[in-house]
Write a protein that holds these residues in place. Structure first.
Motif, PDB file in Angstrom:
ATOM      1  N   GLY A   1      31.037  42.533  40.169  1.00  0.00           N
ATOM      2  CA  GLY A   1      31.263  42.159  41.830  1.00  0.00           C
ATOM      3  C   GLY A   1      31.313  40.792  42.028  1.00  0.00           C
ATOM      4  N   PHE A   2      30.379  39.881  41.329  1.00  0.00           N
ATOM      5  CA  PHE A   2      30.482  38.447  41.115  1.00  0.00           C
ATOM      6  C   PHE A   2      31.822  37.881  40.838  1.00  0.00           C
TER       7      PHE A   2
ATOM      8  N   LEU B   1      34.798  45.515  50.873  1.00  0.00           N
ATOM      9  CA  LEU B   1      34.269  45.635  52.216  1.00  0.00           C
ATOM     10  C   LEU B   1      33.295  44.444  52.796  1.00  0.00           C
ATOM     11  N   MET B   2      32.292  44.756  51.742  1.00  0.00           N
ATOM     12  CA  MET B   2      31.101  43.544  51.902  1.00  0.00           C
ATOM     13  C   MET B   2      31.786  42.111  51.986  1.00  0.00           C
ATOM     14  N   ALA B   3      32.568  41.755  51.040  1.00  0.00           N
ATOM     15  CA  ALA B   3      33.152  40.367  50.882  1.00  0.00           C
ATOM     16  C   ALA B   3      33.900  39.919  52.100  1.00  0.00           C
ATOM     17  N   VAL B   4      34.783  41.005  52.499  1.00  0.00           N
ATOM     18  CA  VAL B   4      35.507  40.485  53.562  1.00  0.00           C
ATOM     19  C   VAL B   4      35.041  40.476  54.858  1.00  0.00           C
TER      20      VAL B   4
ATOM     21  N   GLY C   1      29.798  56.230  40.941  1.00  0.00           N
ATOM     22  CA  GLY C   1      30.638  55.412  41.595  1.00  0.00           C
ATOM     23  C   GLY C   1      29.602  54.518  42.621  1.00  0.00           C
ATOM     24  N   LEU C   2      28.730  55.328  43.321  1.00  0.00           N
ATOM     25  CA  LEU C   2      27.960  54.791  44.251  1.00  0.00           C
ATOM     26  C   LEU C   2      26.829  54.007  43.584  1.00  0.00           C
TER      27      LEU C   2
ATOM     28  N   VAL D   1      28.189  45.414  45.065  1.00  0.00           N
ATOM     29  CA  VAL D   1      28.097  44.787  46.334  1.00  0.00           C
ATOM     30  C   VAL D   1      27.023  43.686  46.259  1.00  0.00           C
ATOM     31  N   THR D   2      26.098  43.770  45.352  1.00  0.00           N
ATOM     32  CA  THR D   2      25.079  42.859  45.117  1.00  0.00           C
ATOM     33  C   THR D   2      25.902  41.517  44.681  1.00  0.00           C
ATOM     34  N   GLY D   3      26.705  41.680  43.588  1.00  0.00           N
ATOM     35  CA  GLY D   3      27.387  40.441  42.887  1.00  0.00           C
ATOM     36  C   GLY D   3      28.258  39.739  43.922  1.00  0.00           C
TER      37      GLY D   3
END
Length: 246
Positions: free
Chosen positions: A15-16, A55-58, A201-202, A209-211
């Motif tokens: 994610g990062f 979604l989190m990044a946007v 997947g979740l 999402v954390t990254g």
């Protein structure tokens, strides 16, 4: 328990990488296969984490005032159409063919990441600067990304930087704005064809999402992508060796 830890740790790293640079799926997709998921199910399951991470990044970028909603929507439309087509093709491709495509995509993406990027006279982007060629490019990348997520971020970085002449910070913000809707569209296609393991997947998504959240806080540093790229390439080399023995 070991699988859960691997999903959370490597998911966070992916994610990062995905938000700050590109190449996170080159880690997570092989990971899902190593954990026992069939290649096509791994391909679909990987989209759960990418969708939620994007979604989190946007949301984070827009809250910080870095979003460009109009341009993102313009470019996302052809990418979504392409992604639906690419995902549909991926649902019936034999596993052995997919594995070869995965290895080829990882090698190709690594080569792209190693290529030096020339210094361009960058400027702020507006919808008026979008040409027909960029829409065609978004559709083509969408087809590829719908088929296999690996390396799609690298393609977006190269195309957006060279065709739109925007700096890396603008590229990263715009990239996740396009990846979110087209990855969700591909996820729907895989889900309809029962090629998504939602539990795995979740779990992976929690890490992603954390990254991604951490990456949005350092995205404005222009130096960030350099060391992330090096770390990604080292990990990809190790994964390719492991895939050769898979």
């Amino acid at each position: 328990m070991t699988d859960v830890v691997a999903l959370l740790v490597l998911g966070s790293l992916a994610g990062f990488i995905n938000v700050l640079s590109a190449g996170g799926s080159m880690i997570t997709l092989p990971l899902l296969m190593f954990l026992g998921l069939p290649p096509q199910v791994a391909n679909g399951t990987n989209r759960v984490a990418i969708t939620l991470q994007s979604l989190m990044a946007v949301g984070s970028f827009h809250r910080m005032g870095h979003g460009n909603l109009r341009v993102g929507i313009h470019l996302a439309i052809p990418a979504v159409i392409g992604a639906v087509l690419g995902a549909w093709i991926a649902t019936w491709v034999p596993d052995q063919v997919f594995e070869w495509v995965l290895v080829s995509a990882m090698i190709g993406a690594s080569v792209f990441m190693l290529l030096p990027q020339p210094k361009l006279d960058t400027r702020t982007l507006s919808p008026e600067r979008l040409s027909p060629a960029i829409y065609v490019a978004m559709f083509v990348i969408g087809v590829y990304g719908g088929f296999i997520q690996v390396g799609v971020g690298v393609l977006f970085i190269v195309v957006l930087y060279h065709m739109l002449k925007i700096d890396l910070r603008q590229v990263n913000v715009l990239k996740v704005s396009i990846i979110l809707p087209f990855t969700f569209a591909a996820l729907v296609v895989f889900a309809i064809n029962d090629q998504v393991d939602w539990t795995v997947g979740l779990t992976l998504a929690v890490g992603n999402v954390t990254g991604a959240f951490i990456a949005t806080r350092v995205n404005m540093s222009a130096r960030g992508a350099r060391w992330v790229k090096g770390m990604t390439l080292i990990m990809v080399a190790a994964i390719l060796i492991r895939l050769a023995l898979y």
